[in-house]
Structures are given as C-alpha cells and as structure tokens.
Design a protein around this motif. Sequence first.
Motif, PDB file in Angstrom:
ATOM      1  N   LEU A   1       0.819  -1.207   0.000  1.00  0.00           N
ATOM      2  CA  LEU A   1       0.000   0.000   0.000  1.00  0.00           C
ATOM      3  C   LEU A   1       0.856   1.260   0.000  1.00  0.00           C
ATOM      4  N   LEU A   2       1.891   1.280   0.838  1.00  0.00           N
ATOM      5  CA  LEU A   2       2.789   2.433   0.869  1.00  0.00           C
ATOM      6  C   LEU A   2       3.549   2.554  -0.441  1.00  0.00           C
ATOM      7  N   GLY A   3       3.983   1.395  -0.981  1.00  0.00           N
ATOM      8  CA  GLY A   3       4.690   1.420  -2.253  1.00  0.00           C
ATOM      9  C   GLY A   3       3.838   2.002  -3.360  1.00  0.00           C
ATOM     10  N   LEU A   4       2.570   1.617  -3.403  1.00  0.00           N
ATOM     11  CA  LEU A   4       1.665   2.131  -4.433  1.00  0.00           C
ATOM     12  C   LEU A   4       1.462   3.630  -4.280  1.00  0.00           C
ATOM     13  N   ARG A   5       1.252   4.081  -3.058  1.00  0.00           N
ATOM     14  CA  ARG A   5       1.051   5.522  -2.837  1.00  0.00           C
ATOM     15  C   ARG A   5       2.266   6.319  -3.295  1.00  0.00           C
TER      16      ARG A   5
ATOM     17  N   ALA B   1       4.565   5.375  -5.506  1.00  0.00           N
ATOM     18  CA  ALA B   1       4.716   5.258  -6.957  1.00  0.00           C
ATOM     19  C   ALA B   1       3.756   6.180  -7.697  1.00  0.00           C
ATOM     20  N   GLN B   2       2.581   6.418  -7.110  1.00  0.00           N
ATOM     21  CA  GLN B   2       1.577   7.252  -7.767  1.00  0.00           C
ATOM     22  C   GLN B   2       1.760   8.739  -7.473  1.00  0.00           C
ATOM     23  N   SER B   3       2.557   9.063  -6.453  1.00  0.00           N
ATOM     24  CA  SER B   3       2.719  10.468  -6.080  1.00  0.00           C
ATOM     25  C   SER B   3       4.080  11.042  -6.464  1.00  0.00           C
ATOM     26  N   THR B   4       5.034  10.178  -6.832  1.00  0.00           N
ATOM     27  CA  THR B   4       6.393  10.623  -7.148  1.00  0.00           C
ATOM     28  C   THR B   4       6.835   9.981  -8.460  1.00  0.00           C
ATOM     29  N   ARG B   5       7.573  10.727  -9.262  1.00  0.00           N
ATOM     30  CA  ARG B   5       8.088  10.188 -10.519  1.00  0.00           C
ATOM     31  C   ARG B   5       9.413   9.465 -10.248  1.00  0.00           C
ATOM     32  N   TYR B   6       9.467   8.189 -10.580  1.00  0.00           N
ATOM     33  CA  TYR B   6      10.678   7.383 -10.405  1.00  0.00           C
ATOM     34  C   TYR B   6      11.217   6.932 -11.771  1.00  0.00           C
ATOM     35  N   ASP B   7      12.519   6.713 -11.803  1.00  0.00           N
ATOM     36  CA  ASP B   7      13.152   6.188 -13.019  1.00  0.00           C
ATOM     37  C   ASP B   7      13.001   4.687 -13.123  1.00  0.00           C
TER      38      ASP B   7
ATOM     39  N   ARG C   1       0.191  -3.911 -11.333  1.00  0.00           N
ATOM     40  CA  ARG C   1      -0.936  -3.611 -12.223  1.00  0.00           C
ATOM     41  C   ARG C   1      -1.396  -2.169 -12.082  1.00  0.00           C
ATOM     42  N   GLN C   2      -1.513  -1.710 -10.838  1.00  0.00           N
ATOM     43  CA  GLN C   2      -2.017  -0.353 -10.617  1.00  0.00           C
ATOM     44  C   GLN C   2      -0.995   0.701 -11.022  1.00  0.00           C
ATOM     45  N   VAL C   3       0.270   0.426 -10.803  1.00  0.00           N
ATOM     46  CA  VAL C   3       1.311   1.356 -11.247  1.00  0.00           C
ATOM     47  C   VAL C   3       1.296   1.455 -12.766  1.00  0.00           C
ATOM     48  N   ARG C   4       1.127   0.304 -13.439  1.00  0.00           N
ATOM     49  CA  ARG C   4       1.088   0.292 -14.907  1.00  0.00           C
ATOM     50  C   ARG C   4      -0.069   1.143 -15.437  1.00  0.00           C
ATOM     51  N   ALA C   5      -1.208   1.090 -14.752  1.00  0.00           N
ATOM     52  CA  ALA C   5      -2.350   1.896 -15.177  1.00  0.00           C
ATOM     53  C   ALA C   5      -2.079   3.383 -14.990  1.00  0.00           C
ATOM     54  N   HIS C   6      -1.276   3.712 -13.982  1.00  0.00           N
ATOM     55  CA  HIS C   6      -0.958   5.108 -13.671  1.00  0.00           C
ATOM     56  C   HIS C   6       0.198   5.629 -14.517  1.00  0.00           C
ATOM     57  N   ASP C   7       1.207   4.791 -14.744  1.00  0.00           N
ATOM     58  CA  ASP C   7       2.411   5.188 -15.479  1.00  0.00           C
ATOM     59  C   ASP C   7       2.861   4.027 -16.362  1.00  0.00           C
ATOM     60  N   PRO C   8       2.362   3.944 -17.594  1.00  0.00           N
ATOM     61  CA  PRO C   8       2.676   2.804 -18.465  1.00  0.00           C
ATOM     62  C   PRO C   8       4.159   2.666 -18.803  1.00  0.00           C
ATOM     63  N   GLY C   9       4.935   3.749 -18.681  1.00  0.00           N
ATOM     64  CA  GLY C   9       6.311   3.694 -19.158  1.00  0.00           C
ATOM     65  C   GLY C   9       7.379   3.416 -18.121  1.00  0.00           C
ATOM     66  N   VAL C  10       7.046   3.498 -16.827  1.00  0.00           N
ATOM     67  CA  VAL C  10       8.089   3.342 -15.815  1.00  0.00           C
ATOM     68  C   VAL C  10       8.600   1.899 -15.797  1.00  0.00           C
ATOM     69  N   PRO C  11       9.930   1.689 -15.836  1.00  0.00           N
ATOM     70  CA  PRO C  11      10.469   0.322 -15.780  1.00  0.00           C
ATOM     71  C   PRO C  11      10.232  -0.306 -14.413  1.00  0.00           C
ATOM     72  N   ILE C  12       9.807  -1.570 -14.415  1.00  0.00           N
ATOM     73  CA  ILE C  12       9.537  -2.293 -13.169  1.00  0.00           C
ATOM     74  C   ILE C  12      10.308  -3.609 -13.174  1.00  0.00           C
ATOM     75  N   LEU C  13      11.135  -3.797 -12.152  1.00  0.00           N
ATOM     76  CA  LEU C  13      11.861  -5.045 -11.954  1.00  0.00           C
ATOM     77  C   LEU C  13      11.224  -5.787 -10.793  1.00  0.00           C
ATOM     78  N   MET C  14      10.697  -6.979 -11.059  1.00  0.00           N
ATOM     79  CA  MET C  14      10.085  -7.803 -10.019  1.00  0.00           C
ATOM     80  C   MET C  14      11.184  -8.634  -9.368  1.00  0.00           C
TER      81      MET C  14
END
Length: 226
Positions: free
Chosen positions: A34-38, A40-46, A64-77
């Motif tokens: 929950l904190l991570g999502l908040r 990610a949605q409030s700050t621009r990350y590389d 999934r929710q980050v992708r809906a908010h910012d389709p271009g941000v790279p995500i490493l699982m």
Amino acid sequence: MKILLVEDEPSVAAFLHQGLTEQDYTVDLAADGLLGLRRAQSTRYDCLILDQMLPGLSGLEVCRQVRAHDPGVPILMLTALGETDDKIRGLDAGADDYLVKPFAFEELLARLRALVRRRTEAPATKAVLHLADLTLDPVAKRVERAGQVIQLTAREFSLLEYFLRNQGRVVSRADLLEQVWDMSYDTGSNVIDVYINFLRKKIDRNFEPKLIHTLVGMGYVMKSEG
C-alpha cells in the motif's frame, strides 16, 4: 537515477538500499504494498524494484495499478518465486523484468541499467506497423487483423511489436528474452514458447496467411509468406 524499492524483508531492503546508494542512486523505501503504491503514484521514479510477496497489497497488484498510472516506468520484479508460472504472472501484471532471490547484486545493477537504457533508447517512430492485414498502433495500443480488433495483454503487445519491427528477420529465443523481457537467456525457461502460443492463437489461428513461423534450431520469423 531515482528508484523506489518496495521490499518487506528488512535485511534485503537494507542491503539493497546501501548497495544502490553506493552506486549513486537515490532510493526511496516502502515496506508494504500500500505504501509502495502511494509513493509510486505520487512521485516520478526512473525505476521500481518490487517484491512480489508483500503485506497490505501484493506486488502483482501494485504492479498492475502502477502500470495503469504510469505505463512507461520500468519495473523489476524481485522475488523468491522462481517457477515459470510465477514469472508469467509477474510479467503479465506489467513487470519488465524478473529476478529471482537469491541473486548477485552485479546482475541486479546490470538489469537496472538495461531497463533504463531501453526506456531512453525506445524507438522514436510512432508510426502504425503493418504486415499483410495485421496492423499495430504503438500509440493507441491497438491491434487489428482483417479489420477485427485483437485484444492482447501488455506482454503479448510488446512481443508482437518487436516481431513487427523486425519482420522478415530471424529472431532467437535469447533475442526475445533480452529485448522484450530484458532477461538474460535461461535455457530452462519456456516463457517464450508459452507467449508465442498465446500470440499465435490470437493473431494467426483464425486468419490466413500465417504470420509467425518457427525455424527449428534458430528461432522465429514474422512474415506473410510461408
């Protein structure tokens, strides 16, 4: 480069925070989904480094929710779940790459560089791609064949786009893993075979001519003739 690290294991979080900071990255930490999502949605990350198993909200749902908010941000699982099905679920949720614990820190750094480089070196052209009666619009994220809209997942779309940008050229399974998933080649993984089958069912099974062709021992080629 500014990174959001979402990791609930304190020892892993501390290790990564120290290592990344020593490499001159700016790192924000979140210990639950929950904190991570908040953040990610409030700050621009590389880039985001995201554990899959998190309290509050799973890493898959955060992705999934980050992708809906910012389709271009790279995500490493980053996760201990290393089976092929686990990787597919992570990639389908929108992750660009998948690194299994335990891991070498140097490999993590290399994958981060690749993710950011791929974003900054993305093809400048936004033109609609064509082959036979198949079209792909990179901006609208729309695929049609013979006038029929084809619904693809984000990963299937990326795979098809790569094929169309390299139509007529043989691409190996290693090429696809490195260019579409940003994963080093794993001879034991069948993730490519799984997604090729998914894509064929959607764009080839009910249409002619067939566009995705297998070259045994070499890879795949997308072309309109057999």
